[in-house]
Structures are given as structure tokens and as C-alpha cells.
Design an enzyme around this catalytic site. Sequence first.
Site, mmCIF file in Angstrom:
data_model
loop_
_atom_site.group_PDB
_atom_site.id
_atom_site.type_symbol
_atom_site.label_atom_id
_atom_site.label_comp_id
_atom_site.label_asym_id
_atom_site.label_seq_id
_atom_site.Cartn_x
_atom_site.Cartn_y
_atom_site.Cartn_z
ATOM 1 N N HIS A 136 0.815 -1.225 0.000
ATOM 2 C CA HIS A 136 0.000 0.000 0.000
ATOM 3 C C HIS A 136 0.847 1.272 0.000
ATOM 4 O O HIS A 136 0.341 2.352 -0.278
ATOM 5 C CB HIS A 136 -0.996 0.001 1.165
ATOM 6 C CG HIS A 136 -0.416 0.263 2.516
ATOM 7 N ND1 HIS A 136 -0.190 -0.728 3.444
ATOM 8 C CD2 HIS A 136 -0.021 1.410 3.120
ATOM 9 C CE1 HIS A 136 0.302 -0.196 4.549
ATOM 10 N NE2 HIS A 136 0.421 1.106 4.373
ATOM 11 N N ASP A 167 0.041 -7.600 1.288
ATOM 12 C CA ASP A 167 0.480 -6.212 1.420
ATOM 13 C C ASP A 167 2.007 -6.103 1.458
ATOM 14 O O ASP A 167 2.566 -5.327 2.221
ATOM 15 C CB ASP A 167 -0.130 -5.558 2.663
ATOM 16 C CG ASP A 167 -0.042 -4.032 2.612
ATOM 17 O OD1 ASP A 167 0.141 -3.488 1.504
ATOM 18 O OD2 ASP A 167 -0.127 -3.396 3.678
ATOM 19 N N ASN A 240 5.177 4.960 9.126
ATOM 20 C CA ASN A 240 5.911 3.766 9.564
ATOM 21 C C ASN A 240 5.674 2.563 8.659
ATOM 22 O O ASN A 240 6.356 1.541 8.790
ATOM 23 C CB ASN A 240 5.510 3.370 10.992
ATOM 24 C CG ASN A 240 6.284 4.108 12.058
ATOM 25 O OD1 ASN A 240 5.708 4.884 12.825
ATOM 26 N ND2 ASN A 240 7.587 3.890 12.110
ATOM 27 N N SER A 241 4.691 2.654 7.771
ATOM 28 C CA SER A 241 4.371 1.515 6.906
ATOM 29 C C SER A 241 5.601 1.016 6.166
ATOM 30 O O SER A 241 6.287 1.789 5.496
ATOM 31 C CB SER A 241 3.306 1.917 5.873
ATOM 32 O OG SER A 241 2.040 1.942 6.438
#
Length: 503
Positions: A136, A167, A240-241
Site C-alpha cells: 500500500h 500487502d 511507519n508503513s
Amino acid sequence: MKITLKKNLVIAALVAVGAIGWVAASGRFDRSENKRPTVSVTVNDSPLERQSKMSASFSPVVKKVAPSVVNVFTTKTVRNPMPEITPFFDDPFFRRFFGSPFGDDGERRQPRTFKERSLGSGVIVTKDGYILTNNHVVDGADEIKVARDKDKKQFTAKVVGRDPRTDIAVLKIDAKDLPSITFADSDRIEVGDVVLALGNPFGIGQTVTMGIVSATGRGGMGIEDYEDFIQTDAAINPGNSGGALVDAEGRLIGLNTAILSRSGGSQGVGFAIPANLSRSVMDQLIEKGKIERGFLGVRIKDLTPELARQFNVPDTTSGALVTQLEDRSAAAEAGVHSGDVIIELNGTPVKDRRNLQLMVGRLAPGDKVSLKVLRDGKEKSFTVTLKEMPEQRLASANNEPGNNESDALNGVTVGDIDSAARSQFNIPDRVKGALITDVDADSASYEAGLRPGDVIQEIDHKRVTNAAEAVEVSKHVKTKQVLVRFWSRGGSDYVVVDEGKSK
């Protein structure tokens, strides 16, 4: 309210981009050769020393890990739709100050497009520039830049592959002798282990937070198709993804992915994709260019106490109830029936529906598995040869920044036509092709009129009879405009999909 980190990225990204003023350039991964690269990562799967006293400082660990965690910046073109017409636009006073949705010639103005900038994090996993991040973070991006925090050096990133179901995305930058992270065996982590989360929250720069493993095997969140999250109370925020979750020795145990929050910020409930799952997906994307998952071909549901009594399942037995089998599926050919309760796969007890889905999804098409079921209260065993999961995304293997001009039917997801699909969409037996299961609303295919439930029969004058053929044909379309013959609501039709008009 469940929030994946991307939902709050847009505002933070705009602030961060304005502050550091980066300029992105597009990249393209070279697939001119049939031979795909292999990847070698550093793994230390020794057990964590849990009896030692807690350190007064984790500074040595941070110094070792921090250079391997990078900032990921993306841009993509977003179409801003015009608002619905309201009676206020008939008022000259209102139009004087707010303008009209129509041009001077009376035609409705076209929606405007603008560049949306987002941010995330990534982890360098090899010295020659392979980087793990979340799908994402880079999904739909036209341009991707990767920046190291220490020296601010930036690189153009190329998308090697993406897996929306978990993901996970793999990027590649052109560099050598990079500080790569060491993987731990994430299956060995325990609740209570100390962890550190590293990333770029809100674009303020690399940040380290500390917490513990709050739980393992979390799922059912509705964030991804395959959920087996590590839960932590280490502060995780937008930006932080794709960042690193490491143990007390600085070994990667997970990729920070999502939070559960009422405010949009960290409230002590964060989720990370286990490192073992990330590494497995990465290896396939790099070496095969796609993810191949085993497929039983059964529709299953959790075994509730009420259902267990109806199917003569002991109270102490867990499993997944088979409610339907696909035609000619692996399970059906092995002899599995509707009403069977699957209790073991390869000798491992099945906890519930999600657990069985995860176990099968980690296996490859062609693998032979032993399946133990309860039928009318009696155990039966089967040997099942798994098939390949039928649903595939057109041109997804090469879905990279700056590559839209060579991808036919971007944004279309297809699957094979099974009995359930024929019943749901009233597709006659004589109709063969690839079933459209999803179409991105902002894609050229959607604008041309393709919708879920339609069946693609030809692409670029070439006949297709299943999903795999549709994917393969779409890869070889060289023009921006492609002729598509499709069946829809009782008849066949032709449309021209113009990728040059992609929004």
C-alpha cells in the site's frame, strides 16, 4: 475503527515533501532476459536469549539496524472528480464567487488531476539493493524515491513485484555494499519479547520506538487476505508503513503495516507482517515474478459449537467446515465432500478457517498434501494435489512506476469461471473466457465499460479461454489502444480500451 497506515498518509506526506523538497524520477525493472535473479539474505534463526537482564540502553542495537531502514517517497496522479451539480450554480451571485462547473461553451468541465505525494518506510534486505516495504506504500505510484536517513542520499526505486494479498512489495535500487538487515525466525518470537519499531512517522525523520510483542497470529482484521500479524504496543504511526520491527538483538521479525486506532495515531495496538512470510513472498517475486499459491478449491467456514454438534464433531476438536467445492477442484478430485470438517493438514491441526487458508496459501501448486477430515463423526484421510489459485491480476507482474504505457487492461482483475460464477452472473455454459472479478473505478477499462461479471473472450484479436491466457495475452500488447471482445448480460460486445487516457 480499523485504520491501515495509508489512510492517513496523504496529509503527512504533503507536509514532509514540502519540508525536504525532493524530486522523483521514474524507474523501470529490466526483464529483457528470461533468467530471473535469485536473492540471498542474512538469516540468524537462533533463539533469543530471554534469561539475560534487560539492557539499560538499546543504542547499540539501533546503531546496527538504523542504516538498513529507509524512507520511501511516492507520487501518483489522482483525478479530482467534479462535485454534483447543485441548484446554487443557477444563482449568478453564487457563480460570481465560486465559479461554474461549466465552461464558456456550456460544456461540463473535465475533472482536474493532481499529484498526490505519500510517504512510507522500507527495509534494505540485500547489499545490492533489494528493499522490502508494504504494497500500500507503492500501490498506484507513478514515481518512487528511496532515501537513506543518515546521509539523505536518494535513489530511484524500481518495483520488482507486489503482492496485494499480503500487502508486501519488493523494490530495487541501483547500489552496492548497502547495510542490509539480518532476518530472525519470526515463528520463534513469544509474547512479551522486547521489540523496536523503526520508520519515518509523519515524515519527521527516522524514529525508534520500543514495546513488546503483545500477541502473535492476529487475523480477521479485514486489512489483508492473508493475515497472521504480530501485534505490538511499540508506537506505530502513519509513515511507519514498511518499516522494521526488530527483536532485542536487532534482527528483523516483522514489517510494520497497520494500526487499530480511534484517533488515527498510535494507541498501542500496531500490527506487523511476520518476517518469515515477508521473506517467502519476496523470494517468489524476485525469482518467479509472481506469487504462486496452492488452492484446495473449497469454500469453508469456522466451526462453531452449534455446527460441531450437528456434524458430530467432539467439543475438543477444532477445524474448518467445507460448505462447497469448486468444480474439478483439487479437493473434489481427491474425494472431499461438502459437510466434511477439515481437522488436519500435513499432520498439523487446523484451528479455524483463517488458519487453513494461511497453511494452504504457503504451499505451491502441485504440492501433495495429506488432509484429514471428519465425516459423520469418523476420520477420513485424503492425499490432495494442490492446484493454482485461479484469480490473477492482469499485467500485475510488471506493475511498476512509469510502466503504464505497456500494460494492457490495467486495473482489471480476472479469475476462471466456476459454477458459482456462472450461477451468480447467469453465464451460459457455452461462454468461455476470463471472468472479470474487479475493475478499478479510475482505470481506462472501467471508462470503456468493463465491469465485474463480464467475461473477456478476446484481447487484441486473440481468443482467451481462461484467466491465465488473459494475463499472458495482455503482457504482449504493444499499443496503448487494445480491442477487447467480452460477454455481458446475455450477449457479446467489443470495446476499445485506451490506456493513453488513463486517469
